[in-house]
Design a protein around this motif. Structure first.
Motif, PDB file in Angstrom:
ATOM      1  N   LEU A   1       0.828  -1.207   0.000  1.00 45.32           N
ATOM      2  CA  LEU A   1       0.000   0.000   0.000  1.00 45.32           C
ATOM      3  C   LEU A   1       0.864   1.260   0.000  1.00 45.32           C
ATOM      4  CD1 LEU A   1      -2.781   1.333   0.195  1.00 45.32           C
ATOM      5  CD2 LEU A   1      -2.653   1.086   2.688  1.00 45.32           C
ATOM      6  N   ALA A   2       1.939   1.250   0.784  1.00 38.65           N
ATOM      7  CA  ALA A   2       2.832   2.411   0.817  1.00 38.65           C
ATOM      8  C   ALA A   2       3.485   2.640  -0.540  1.00 38.65           C
ATOM      9  CB  ALA A   2       3.897   2.211   1.896  1.00 38.65           C
ATOM     10  N   HIS A   3       3.880   1.589  -1.220  1.00 40.76           N
ATOM     11  CA  HIS A   3       4.489   1.742  -2.539  1.00 40.76           C
ATOM     12  C   HIS A   3       3.469   2.222  -3.572  1.00 40.76           C
ATOM     13  CE1 HIS A   3       7.966  -0.504  -0.952  1.00 40.76           C
ATOM     14  NE2 HIS A   3       8.621   0.005  -1.968  1.00 40.76           N
ATOM     15  N   CYS A   4       2.224   1.811  -3.438  1.00 35.21           N
ATOM     16  CA  CYS A   4       1.180   2.326  -4.345  1.00 35.21           C
ATOM     17  C   CYS A   4       1.010   3.830  -4.181  1.00 35.21           C
ATOM     18  CB  CYS A   4      -0.137   1.607  -4.078  1.00 35.21           C
ATOM     19  SG  CYS A   4      -0.213  -0.081  -4.707  1.00 35.21           S
ATOM     20  N   LEU A   5       0.949   4.287  -2.944  1.00 36.27           N
ATOM     21  CA  LEU A   5       0.780   5.729  -2.704  1.00 36.27           C
ATOM     22  C   LEU A   5       1.984   6.512  -3.197  1.00 36.27           C
ATOM     23  CD1 LEU A   5      -0.803   5.628   0.879  1.00 36.27           C
ATOM     24  CD2 LEU A   5      -1.954   5.966  -1.309  1.00 36.27           C
ATOM     25  N   MET A   6       3.179   5.989  -2.940  1.00 42.37           N
ATOM     26  CA  MET A   6       4.379   6.679  -3.422  1.00 42.37           C
ATOM     27  C   MET A   6       4.442   6.657  -4.941  1.00 42.37           C
ATOM     28  SD  MET A   6       7.329   5.640  -0.655  1.00 42.37           S
ATOM     29  CE  MET A   6       7.202   3.889  -1.027  1.00 42.37           C
ATOM     30  N   GLY A   7       3.969   5.573  -5.563  1.00 38.55           N
ATOM     31  CA  GLY A   7       3.931   5.527  -7.023  1.00 38.55           C
ATOM     32  C   GLY A   7       2.996   6.570  -7.606  1.00 38.55           C
ATOM     33  N   ILE A   8       1.871   6.814  -6.943  1.00 35.45           N
ATOM     34  CA  ILE A   8       0.940   7.844  -7.416  1.00 35.45           C
ATOM     35  C   ILE A   8       1.584   9.231  -7.330  1.00 35.45           C
ATOM     36  CG2 ILE A   8      -1.242   8.994  -6.879  1.00 35.45           C
ATOM     37  CD1 ILE A   8      -2.362   6.302  -6.044  1.00 35.45           C
ATOM     38  N   ILE A   9       2.321   9.486  -6.233  1.00 40.05           N
ATOM     39  CA  ILE A   9       2.978  10.793  -6.079  1.00 40.05           C
ATOM     40  C   ILE A   9       4.031  11.002  -7.157  1.00 40.05           C
ATOM     41  CG2 ILE A   9       4.418  12.170  -4.537  1.00 40.05           C
ATOM     42  CD1 ILE A   9       3.016  10.841  -2.191  1.00 40.05           C
TER      43      ILE A   9
END
Length: 670
Positions: free
Chosen positions: A113-121
């Protein structure tokens, strides 16, 4: 459990600063990396001068500075996640089900989940830098006017495609990190600058390749499911769809070369910045650390090499200490003399005793694990009698021919010390992961036999039934209350027959009808599941996985073998007090026992297969060949000792079997 001063000094003073340095370097490399990304995303062969001027103006704009700040925060977050999830012992899944359990673990779900959010940023920052049609989420519709005369706002699906691509690439990166053991931190002896310089071409290649496959998979997923987030976002933000533009979840919309190129170059930029953070972390954290052998002050004694090796420490500290031991034993005569020195006052070799005891304990632990695994595989689920086997003879002879226990002789333990994180657990404590201990039979598996459960269950060595087949119709007798040191079994006289010893008759308790019914139902479910192809596919052991996991922590044993053998070799001319000679029988016996266990293991299926080649990715695959490296190091260590001492080893007191095996090394027949 431990005081802060003695347990966390290395994490606080060394590891944290090294991690901060790696993250700082990753942030400093972000502006030039971003400049290359902007140049590649806007480059035009027809107008090169105009492209360079546009890139310079874009990089100095306020939006670019803000996006750099966001990207710097993402890099810091990636560094903290690497620090939290990294490990020096790889976690090897022995079956598809075990790998699925790793992917669905709550700890891994948080990481994904953290990598998904960072990928969106990162994808948003890339969309802003590329500009043009990707910059904003809402754009004025080409047709249609609102109630007050203002143009209606339509959804910019290109921007949405960028954001979802960032989330998908981040999720793929997190899952591939588990599959390929990206969190495994290998140790190298190459200097920092040379290692970083040599890894840059591989870094670019891996980022571009993984980005290509991730974007390919993302395009397929968006083609079938792209309408779901598009419809939900339009309803949530009250946006409209521009009918004059082809939707991107169609073949006409996705067959856009410019769109596909910008998606690929953005995914490559995302993965490159994350991989360079991981590479710098590996380089800085695994840098050689020199421990002092002798302490000038009493309050600093816990930072000395003998104390670090013997105490319960984080695995990263234990590995760096063993690495330093292997290096000092080869290249540092002054520090070797400190190892061979005697304490004042008293004249005791405390340094050598502590170092050799810990190294022998590591070798004994691996030997016991190999013996247990070999026996389990060799019996193929059937209980095997050990009453007259060579294994019992070997274990009885390992303590010498005198019959008394050598204080330096290691004791075998079944516990494997395999923590899940570098900093979370100590080397002797912590829970064991079933996915990293394949040599322990899976007793809860629906395909395990009752004989395998009896084989894996611990036996009481003091029991009269130890080493024999455990029959369900026989009951174990309770220990005799009248046992004394003059017992016939102790002083060597013939033991009494079991029939001559009176014992009260005990009626076995019969299971109830409900228990029998539940057991029958359980067996029926097991047989039903065992006939299903999908279930067998998920639970079957992967080839070589069990052997790889058995030697997953063998880097520590390799360093222990190198350190011991080089110290013993140097003691031939540098040991003035003869402190090494007192433990030479134990060292040779431990190495020969391990050699025998390793040779037996390599006779098993899949254990002697040739090492697999590296896949070329950033996931280090050296752990797959650690068993071959250990076998070579072990044989080299024994030869190093035998070539140094020669025929003098004939005077060392060992068992006849070990003397015979050692003679083969002396004659170069091994």
């Amino acid at each position: 459990m431990f005081s802060t001063e003695t347990n966390c000094w290395f994490i606080r003073k060394v590891v944290c600063w090294r991690s901060a340095a790696s993250i700082a370097w990753a942030v400093l490399l972000l502006p030039p990396t971003t400049a290359v990304f902007v140049l590649l995303s806007k480059f035009s062969l027809l107008h090169p001068i105009q492209t360079i001027s546009e890139c310079l103006s874009l990089l100095t704009s306020a939006s670019s500075v803000f996006s750099l700040i966001l990207l710097g925060g993402v890099i810091i977050m990636v560094g903290f996640l690497i620090l939290e999830y990294c490990t020096v012992i790889p976690t090897i899944a022995c079956s598809k089900m075990a790998l699925l359990g790793q992917l669905l673990h709550p700890r891994q779900l948080v990481n994904s989940l953290a990598h998904c959010l960072m990928g969106i940023i990162v994808a948003w920052c890339c969309a802003v830098k590329v500009g043009s049609r990707y910059e904003k989420l809402g754009t004025p519709c080409s047709q249609g006017v609102g109630h007050e005369g203002d143009p209606q706002m339509c959804l910019n699906e290109y921007h949405l495609l960028f954001l979802l691509a960032g989330a998908f690439v981040g999720l793929s990166h997190s899952l591939l990190g588990v599959i390929h053991n990206m969190n495994y931190i290998p140790f190298h002896t190459v200097q920092k600058y040379l290692r970083f310089k040599g890894s840059l071409p591989l870094l670019v290649k891996c980022s571009a390749t993984q980005a290509f496959y991730s974007i390919r998979n993302y395009i397929v997923v968006y083609y079938f499911l792209g309408h779901i987030p598009r419809t939900w976002l339009c309803k949530t933000l009250n946006l409209h769809l521009d009918n004059s533009i082809n939707p991107l979840d169609s073949i006409a919309g996705l067959l856009d070369v410019s769109l596909l190129y910008h998606l690929w170059i953005s995914a490559t930029y995302l993965l490159f910045t994350w991989y360079i953070t991981l590479l710098l972390f590996r380089i800085f954290v695994t840098e050689v650390y020199s421990f002092s052998v002798l302490s000038s002050f009493t309050e600093d004694a816990y930072q000395c090499l003998p104390k670090v090796l013997t105490d319960k420490q984080p695995m990263i500290l234990k590995f760096l200490a063993l690495q330093d031991l292997a290096l000092l034993s080869q290249y540092s005569p002054i520090r070797r003399s400190e190892v061979f020195s005697l304490s004042q006052p008293g004249g005791h070799p405390h340094n050598w005793n502590a170092i050799s005891k810990e190294c022998l304990a590591l070798l004994a632990d691996l030997t016991q694990r190999l013996v247990a695994y070999n026996e389990t595989i060799a019996t193929n689920g059937r209980a095997k009698s050990l009453s007259s086997g060579s294994e019992r003879k070997t274990s009885s002879e390992s303590s010498g021919t005198s019959g008394t226990e050598d204080p330096m002789t290691p004791r075998f333990t079944f516990q494997k010390k395999t923590p899940a994180s570098v900093f979370a657990r100590s080397i002797a404590g912590g829970q064991q992961s079933p996915m990293t201990a394949p040599f322990t039979p899976d007793l809860d598996s629906p395909f395990s036999s009752p004989a395998l459960r009896r084989l894996a269950s611990p036996l009481d060595q003091g029991s009269p039934w130890y080493g024999t087949v455990q029959s369900p119709h026989l009951m174990r007798r309770a220990p005799k209350l009248w046992s004394t040191p003059t017992d016939p079994q102790v002083n060597g006289s013939p033991a009494l027959s079991p029939d001559s010893v009176p014992s009260p008759k005990q009626e076995p308790s019969k299971p109830s009808f409900l228990t029998l019914f539940l057991q029958n139902r359980k067996e029926q479910v097991k047989h039903f599941l065992a006939k299903r192809v999908l279930i067998m596919y998920l639970f079957n052991k992967l080839p070589e996985a069990s052997s790889q996991a058995l030697f997953a922590d063998s880097q520590a044993h390799i360093w222990a073998l190198e350190g011991l053998s080089y110290l013993v070799q140097a003691s031939f001319s540098e040991d003035e007090f003869g402190v090494v000679q007192t433990t030479l029988p134990s060292i040779l016996s431990s190495m020969l026992l391990l050699q025998e266990a390793v040779d037996r293991h390599f006779k098993l299926p899949h254990a002697s297969s040739k090492p697999v080649r590296s896949s070329g990715g950033l996931g280090d695959s050296t752990y797959r060949t650690l068993r071959f490296a250990l076998r070579a190091t072990l044989k080299t260590a024994i030869y190093r000792i035998t070539t140094t001492f020669g025929n003098h080893l004939n005077a060392v007191q060992m068992s006849a079997e070990h003397q015979k095996r050692l003679q083969q090394f002396l004659e170069y027949k091994e």
